[in-house]
Design an enzyme around this catalytic site. Structure first.
Site: not given
Lengths: 306, 272
Positions: B68-71
């Site tokens: 996910y782009e949240s890491g």
């Protein structure tokens, strides 16, 4: 020892001026809502808001008339609705409208990284063929000095006047520890001229020193550390309280109607006086259902030199 | 042409005359899930991609790695995440990376097999618009903006797109604004900038599935039950080509519907 513990009121009064470029960071997690509200209470105007993902706090700041321009990558209220104060301000066009400077996530993050590292620009593997460079003159293409015939897009360094971040804990010197989804807080703090850090709790020095790898921003890069329990509500703080999804879902209806938005800001920001007043207004039992069960990490052994 | 490998339980469902009715969201999630089969590492956007990946993990692809782009990498959420940066994704995850590592090393470093996106507009070669409808200076509709979509497009080995509504204003001849260009456009406009990835290879809409041909052009591969090729052509803003051997998308199976409704999204966060 330099005094770094502030009240939220004093930190905003001293470090956020009208017309400043303010980075308010937190990636869904750890959003410094309490600071946004205090900026509104103190009536700041003409701000340039830098935020990778402007959401409800940005809508509130725009709705309150604090923001002239937004530097951002993605704006929205997750999958649950629109941010109508921002939409009204942008779609109005012309004088008094909100100016937007759009980047991709990594483009804006790379601006912080260049700003933090003191280099003039940073290359990114984005923007080839995109319309964004046509509307954002900060997205430029340069020839590689190393590879003949190769070009790359670059973004310029960004050094906001002030960064405001939120975290789980810090010591009185402003050593900031956070965990869970980390967001661009570290990059924003190092890139900015001044940094205000809100934390759920200020803990004894030994707590921080028991796990130094957890420190995201060292005290020397922090100007003010402020203990603000529940300061990220309605966003969340991993291990402390979960996201108030009910509020997120309710926001569109509030912001859709300018009078209703005005009334909300009056009731929940101005009339509460400060963040403690806001939390008191939510009520003593409010956070109980949002409090997660403990889920502790296994301690690591740093060892002790003999 | 076989657009995807039919699952054994699809065959079973096809024989089942009493297959339950389903909604458009359920169909989109189930069909998307099947295309993920064999994918190792997927970069999932929020909404229908989240559902499709969750379904894949619980059915055909237990070893799929969610990024996910949240890491968050290797998420094992105990409940359906309501955002890409949900507490439920963080607790028990295999890794939470910093943003420079996620965007700089994981995405730009070329570690993603399938990027999975939504968009407001898509064109014939899979360029996406998620910024504005109308004029940039005074838009008719201000959309959320690029976010990570530009990076996902520019750096994933291939990209799937899920579109809730297939009509000429979303499947357009010309984008109002190009937020995430296809590699074809990127190479044409900026030939000296190194490109990686094939861009959009698969589009799942509420009418059917488009697949990219060898030139990168999106062509009709399957139509959903009760939809004709003519209807999809009518709903597409460019002269849509139809791939030889056009087939009918297999309906969601009873098992897929059960997982979606009762295990993955019982609160109907994304299922509508």
């Amino acid at each position: 020892m330099i005094q770094k513990q502030y009240s939220l009121q004093d930190a905003v009064a001293e470090f956020v001026k009208d017309g400043d470029t303010v980075a308010l960071e937190g990636f869904t997690h750890l959003i410094p809502f309490a600071a946004g509200h205090e900026i509104i209470r103190q009536g700041r105007t003409g701000l340039t808001l830098v935020r990778m993902t402007p959401d409800i706090v940005a809508d509130q700041l725009v709705g309150a008339g604090a923001v002239d321009k937004m530097i951002f990558a993605f704006t929205g209220n997750s999958s649950v609705g629109s941010l109508y104060a921002i939409r009204r301000a942008v779609e109005a066009g012309g004088p008094g409208s909100l100016a937007l400077e759009e980047y991709s996530h990594y483009g804006l993050l790379a601006r912080y990284q260049a700003g933090a590292a003191g280099i003039p620009f940073m290359p990114v593997r984005s923007y080839a063929g995109s319309s964004l460079p046509e509307v954002n003159p900060n997205l430029r293409k340069v020839a590689s000095p190393f590879d003949p015939g190769v070009e790359t897009y670059v973004v310029p360094a960004l050094n906001p006047d002030v960064a405001i971040i939120h975290a789980q804990r810090a010591d009185r010197h402003g050593n900031i520890q956070s965990w869970g989804i980390l967001g661009p807080q570290q990059e924003a703090a190092f890139a900015s001229k001044r940094t205000i850090a809100l934390v759920e709790e200020i803990v004894p020095d030994e707590v921080i020193r028991s796990d130094p790898n957890r420190t995201a921003v060292p005290g020397f890069a922090v100007d003010a550390v402020v203990e603000v329990p529940y300061g990220a509500h309605p966003s969340f703080v991993q291990g402390y309280y979960d996201r108030d999804n009910t509020f997120y879902r309710s926001w569109s209806a509030i912001s859709k109607n300018p009078e209703r938005l005005e009334a909300w800001l009056q009731e929940w920001v101005h009339d509460t006086g400060d963040h403690a007043g806001y939390v008191a207004k939510l009520g003593p039992d409010f956070f109980a259902p949002l409090t997660p069960e403990p889920h502790l990490s296994t301690p690591v052994n740093y060892g002790s030199v003999r | 042409m076989t657009p995807f490998t039919a699952l054994p339980n699809n065959t079973a469902a096809a024989d089942d005359a009493a297959a339950p009715a389903y909604t458009s969201s359920e169909l989109l999630a189930a069909v998307s899930c099947r295309y993920l089969q064999g994918t190792r590492r997927v970069f999932a956007g929020i909404g229908l991609p989240t559902l499709a990946v969750a379904l894949a993990q619980k059915s055909t692809s237990p070893d799929i790695e969610q990024v996910y782009e949240s890491g968050v990498c290797g998420a094992h959420p105990p409940r359906l995440p309501e955002t890409i940066a949900d507490a439920s994704l963080a607790t028990g995850a295999e890794a939470i990376l910093t943003m420079p590592v996620l965007f700089g090393y994981v995405l730009q470093g070329g570690w993603i097999d399938v990027g999975f996106l939504g968009a407001a507009q898509i064109d014939r070669f899979g360029s996406l618009n998620s910024s504005v409808i109308g004029d940039w200076e005074s838009p008719d509709v201000r959309l959320p903006g690029s976010g990570g979509a530009a990076e996902v497009m520019a750096n994933s080995a291939e990209v799937f797109v899920v579109m809730r509504r297939h009509n000429p204003t979303s499947f357009v001849r010309e984008l109002d604004f190009c937020t995430s260009p296809s590699p074809r456009i990127a190479r044409e406009k900026d030939p000296l900038v190194p490109a990686q990835g094939r861009g959009v290879t698969t589009v799942i809409s509420d009418l059917g599935v488009l697949k990219a041909d060898e030139t990168g052009e999106l062509c009709l591969a399957t139509v959903h039950e009760g939809v004709s090729a003519g209807q999809v052509i009518e709903a597409t803003g460019w002269p849509l080509k139809v791939l030889p051997g056009l087939s009918v998308t297999p309906a969601p199976t009873a098992q897929e519907l059960d997982l979606l409704r009762n295990e993955i999204d019982p609160g109907r966060v994304y299922l509508r």
